[in-house]
Motif scaffolding. Structure first.
Motif, short mmCIF file in Angstrom:
data_model
loop_
_atom_site.label_atom_id
_atom_site.label_comp_id
_atom_site.label_asym_id
_atom_site.label_seq_id
_atom_site.Cartn_x
_atom_site.Cartn_y
_atom_site.Cartn_z
N THR A 195 0.84 -1.20 0.00
CA THR A 195 0.00 0.00 0.00
C THR A 195 0.88 1.25 0.00
OG1 THR A 195 -0.09 -0.02 2.42
CG2 THR A 195 -1.82 -1.20 1.24
N THR B 22 2.69 4.53 1.04
CA THR B 22 3.11 5.01 2.35
C THR B 22 2.52 6.39 2.60
OG1 THR B 22 5.18 3.80 2.11
CG2 THR B 22 5.07 5.46 3.85
N PRO B 23 1.77 6.57 3.67
CA PRO B 23 1.20 7.90 3.93
C PRO B 23 2.29 8.91 4.28
CG PRO B 23 0.78 6.43 5.77
CD PRO B 23 1.38 5.59 4.69
N SER C 80 2.27 11.02 6.61
CA SER C 80 2.47 11.12 8.06
C SER C 80 3.54 10.13 8.54
CB SER C 80 1.15 10.86 8.79
OG SER C 80 0.65 9.57 8.48
N HIS C 81 3.69 9.00 7.83
CA HIS C 81 4.70 8.02 8.24
C HIS C 81 6.11 8.60 8.11
CE1 HIS C 81 6.24 3.99 9.05
NE2 HIS C 81 7.14 4.22 8.10
#
Length: 214
Positions: free
Chosen positions: A39, A41-42, A44-45
């Motif tokens: 998926t 990676t957002p 925020s990560h």
């Protein structure tokens, strides 16, 4: 098996290697979504990872000193095992030393540099003066990806060192077992020759006794 200088040197190699693997494993929750997750990676990560790296880089001087002492202990163990080396030492410990120096190179060239960039918050794209330079220089996310990939490379190098040390232990164990089996075989042969000599001497003595009686 008694503790020898070789086993103590192996202890100096294996313990720092496992120590470094533990440090890398503690970073795995940050590295996994970046490198291995299917998926996206957002954003925020990356913020979490950058904050964690800034916290690590701002740790008290005692922390990096302990880290560098442990690095030196592993290197000292490898060098001491290569003092007056045998064929086994040259093969296994020589390869372990090469991998260890590769790990030190990755640590200095990539990880330390990545920690400094994350701590300063100034990546290549922020320092570029033109659009062409921005395309050629890594930005924030790419720099953090390189740092995560460096952790993975370092983990593979450290696992390789453990495999080589385990292989050396297994080879030496097999050599010792073969030596003991050969020694037992020679001892059995010598005991059999002694028994044959004794039995022949007894038979000769009994034969002489019978001749005297006749």
């Amino acid at each position: 098996m008694p503790l020898t200088s070789g086993s103590f040197a192996t202890f100096l190699i294996v313990c720092p290697t496992c120590f470094f693997l533990g440090i890398i494993f503690s970073l795995f929750p940050y590295d996994y979504p970046i490198l291995w997750s299917t998926t996206p990676t957002p954003a925020s990560h990356y913020d979490y990872l950058e904050a964690h790296l800034q916290f690590l880089h701002a740790s008290p001087p005692l922390i990096p000193r302990i880290l560098h002492i442990v690095i030196f202990l592993g290197l000292a163990g490898l060098i001491s095992k290569l003092y007056k080396p045998s064929e086994s030492n040259m093969l296994f410990d020589g390869a372990s030393l090469v991998l260890y120096m590769c790990g030190v190179t990755v640590y200095i060239a990539n990880i330390v540099k990545g920690l400094r960039l994350a701590s300063a918050g100034k990546y290549g794209d922020a320092l570029a003066t033109s659009a062409e330079e921005q395309d050629q220089i890594l930005g924030r996310e790419d720099s953090l990806k390189v740092l995560s990939a460096s952790n993975t490379i370092l983990a593979l190098v450290l696992v390789g060192i453990l495999v080589l040390q385990a292989g050396q232990w297994y080879a030496e164990l097999k050599d010792q077992q073969e030596y003991e089996s050969v020694g037992k075989g020679k001892k059995t042969d010598s005991e059999g020759e002694e028994e044959e000599a004794v039995s022949s001497a007894v038979e000769t003595k009994s034969g002489k006794k019978k001749n005297k009686e006749n």
